[in-house]
Write an enzyme that holds these catalytic residues in place. Structure first.
Site, PDB file in Angstrom:
ATOM      1  N   GLU A 153     -11.381   2.381   6.639  1.00  0.00           N
ATOM      2  CA  GLU A 153     -10.243   2.791   7.461  1.00  0.00           C
ATOM      3  C   GLU A 153     -10.335   4.294   7.731  1.00  0.00           C
ATOM      4  O   GLU A 153      -9.552   5.093   7.218  1.00  0.00           O
ATOM      5  CB  GLU A 153      -8.920   2.440   6.779  1.00  0.00           C
TER       6      GLU A 153
ATOM      7  N   ASP B 199      -5.890   2.346  -1.324  1.00  0.00           N
ATOM      8  CA  ASP B 199      -6.568   3.187  -0.345  1.00  0.00           C
ATOM      9  C   ASP B 199      -6.947   4.490  -1.044  1.00  0.00           C
ATOM     10  O   ASP B 199      -6.082   5.276  -1.440  1.00  0.00           O
ATOM     11  CB  ASP B 199      -5.641   3.444   0.841  1.00  0.00           C
TER      12      ASP B 199
ATOM     13  N   GLN C 257      -9.614   0.569   0.330  1.00  0.00           N
ATOM     14  CA  GLN C 257      -9.982   1.212   1.590  1.00  0.00           C
ATOM     15  C   GLN C 257     -10.504   2.618   1.314  1.00  0.00           C
ATOM     16  O   GLN C 257     -10.180   3.229   0.285  1.00  0.00           O
ATOM     17  CB  GLN C 257      -8.788   1.264   2.551  1.00  0.00           C
TER      18      GLN C 257
ATOM     19  N   GLU D  37       0.827  -1.207   0.000  1.00  0.00           N
ATOM     20  CA  GLU D  37       0.000   0.000   0.000  1.00  0.00           C
ATOM     21  C   GLU D  37       0.859   1.254   0.000  1.00  0.00           C
ATOM     22  O   GLU D  37       1.625   1.486   0.933  1.00  0.00           O
ATOM     23  CB  GLU D  37      -0.902   0.015   1.235  1.00  0.00           C
TER      24      GLU D  37
END
Length: 258
Positions: free
Chosen positions: A238, A176, A202, A141
């Site tokens: 998240e 993300d 996310q 990530e």
């Protein structure tokens, strides 16, 4: 329709860690994720998952000494043996929880440092191979430098190159949306282009990292886009609630398990 996983590190902090599983299920979630499970016994987590009919979407491999400021050790020269031991520790939890993907944190290092680059690629290759033995995916990530200054993997292009050049079928991108928007923007086109290598998504609002119901991103549109591009994995929530976790779940009601 996206399948949302409550992030139990950031959400449901009104409860103790193990009780967050019960609270997330009661709120209508069918899946959970969190940063690290290692302070609870794996069998205790497995029991909470089974009790609440929850799927384990994701967790991170051990990050080194988090309290001392470490944010992963994969890119730290001289830590390869510890990283290997950490993979085995994570696999114990993976077996107990039934999770299908683990995240390898890179750590704090200069991306221009050749030794750090060699260490990171060696770690990612080893972890991917070891997880492949168990039928699991490894995700990496990119994290923005505002939230995590000095993080080695701070660019989506770099992550894409690592995945392409290492060539492991189970090495995927953790996309993300919050980090993508801060680092590069162009979220929708990136989702479309990178979908073949995305292993986990996310979400959080930008710039405040709260519920996905306002600020500069149109999340209802992005949720539709996630469906349009054919993503069938989990979407991890998240984010840090603005107030109480339950009071901030209005956005989630259309997706909740009844």
């Amino acid at each position: 329709m996206p399948v949302f996983a409550a992030n139990l590190t950031m959400m449901f902090n009104e409860w103790s860690f193990l009780d967050r599983f019960d609270a997330a299920a009661a709120a209508g979630f069918t899946a959970v994720e969190y940063l690290f499970p290692y302070e609870a016994p794996p069998e205790a987590i497995a029991e909470r998952l089974a009790r609440n009919d929850l799927q384990q979407a994701l967790f991170n491999l051990p990050p080194g000494d988090w309290a001392a400021g470490e944010r992963g050790i994969a890119a730290l020269p001289g830590r390869f043996d510890q990283m290997k031991a950490d993979v085995e520790r994570a696999l114990d939890y993976a077996e107990a929880t039934g999770v299908k993907r683990l995240h390898l944190m890179a750590g704090l290092a200069d991306p221009a440092d050749a030794a750090a680059t060699i260490a990171y690629r060696r770690s990612a290759a080893y972890a991917a191979e070891r997880l492949a033995d168990k039928g699991l995916d490894l995700v990496i990530e990119p994290i923005n430098g505002r939230n995590m200054p000095g993080y080695f993997l701070n660019d989506f292009g770099s992550a894409e190159r690592v995945i392409s050049e290492l060539g492991h079928a189970n090495l995927k991108l953790q996309f993300d949306i919050y980090h993508r928007q801060i680092i590069h923007g162009d979220v929708t086109m990136a989702l479309r282009r990178l979908m073949p290598i995305i292993g986990h998504i996310q979400i959080a609002s930008v710039p405040s990292r709260h519920e996905p119901d306002g600020e500069e991103l149109n999340y209802p549109y992005l949720f539709g886009e996630i469906d349009r591009v054919g993503y069938s994995g989990f979407v991890g929530c998240e984010y840090t609630p603005r107030g109480s976790t339950l009071d901030g779940l209005g956005w989630f009601k259309p997706f909740a398990r009844s």
